[in-house]
Enzyme design. Sequence first.
Site: not given
Length: 315
Positions: A106, A133, A136, A230, A270, A298
Site C-alpha cells: 500500500r 484499489h 477492494q 468513498d 469501501c 476482502r
Amino acid sequence: MSIRHYLQFKDLGADEYAYLLTRAAFIKARFKAFEKHQPFADPDRTLAMIFEKASTRTRVSFEAGMYQLGGSVVHLTTGDSQLGRAEPIEDSAKVISRMVDMVMIRTYEQSKLERFAAHSRVPVINGLTNEFHPCQILADLFTLVEHRPAASGNPLDALKGKVVAWVGDGNNMANTWLQAAELLDFTVHVSTPSGYEVDPKLAGISNPGCYKVFKDPKAACAGADLVTTDVWTSMGYEAENEVRRAAFAQWCVDEAMMAVAKPDALFMHCLPAHRGEEVSAEVIDGPQSVVWDEAENRMHAQKALMEYLLLGRLG
Ligand code: CP
Ligand code: NVA
C-alpha cells in the site's frame, strides 16, 4: 508459470475473474464451515505486507487470510523499515522478494508499485495506491454477485449490464470501477464535483462507453443496481480537507438518492466511512447497505487471489 502481478484491475482477464469470484465463494464456504483450507501450508508460503499508508481492513484481511491458507506474514511500514530511510525501492524489491513468496504493497504513486514489481522475483499485489484499489473492487464485485447472483451461476452474467452509481471523488476507487466496467461489461454512472472528475487516461480505460458522467449525483443514482461512494478526502490529500469539504457538500449519498435507484439496489462503501459527509447514517446503517459483508469479503476474495497468483487454478 511466469510471475503474475496484480497492480491494477485489468492485470487479470474476464475469464480469470470468473474463476476468482467462483473460487472466493468456495473458500468463503469452507471458512464458514470451519473447514481447513491450507494450500500454503506445505511448503510454507510467506507474504510480505508493506504499508506506507494506514490500514485496518487491508492489514487484517491479508494477514488473517494468509494464516488461514496455512502461510505466514511479515508486516513492514515506512516508519519501521529502511523504506522510510531512502533505500531505493528497486533494492528493497530485490531483497524482500528473495525471502518471501508474495508481496502486498500500500503506497502513494502507482509508479512506485510498478518499480517494485519490475524488480521483484515474486508476485506483487496492489493494496491501494493513489490511482487504484483493485483488491477492494474485487471484493465489491464478489459481494454484488453474492447478493444478486445470476440464474446461470456464472458470476460474469451477474455483472453484465449492471449500472453502478459512483457518487463522489474521481479517486483510486472510481478509477478501478471504470477498469472493472470496461472489462466485465457493465456501466458506471459517475457524479463528482467539478475539479474532481475521473480522467479516463489516468484510469487506464480505452472505451469511454463504460461510464457516463452526471452533474447531479441523484441523476447518477437513477435506475442503479448499486450505489457506492468513498471518503471526500483520500489518504495523502489531507491538506485539501477544507476545500474538499466545501466542494463535496452535495455529494452525500442519502435516502433521496437511494430512492431513485432500483428498488433492490445495494449500497457499498469501501470504508472507513464518515457518516454525515459522503453518506448519511440512514443509508450506511440501513437495509440496502451491505458494507459489512463487503468488508469481510476482502478476506475471502484476496485468499482466492493469493492462491491463484501463487498456485494457479485449483479445484
Ligand atoms: N477499504 C480499505 O482498504 O480499508 P483500510 O484502509 O482499512 O485497509
Ligand atoms: N480512497 C480512499 C480509500 C481508503 C480505503 C483512500 O485512498 O484513502
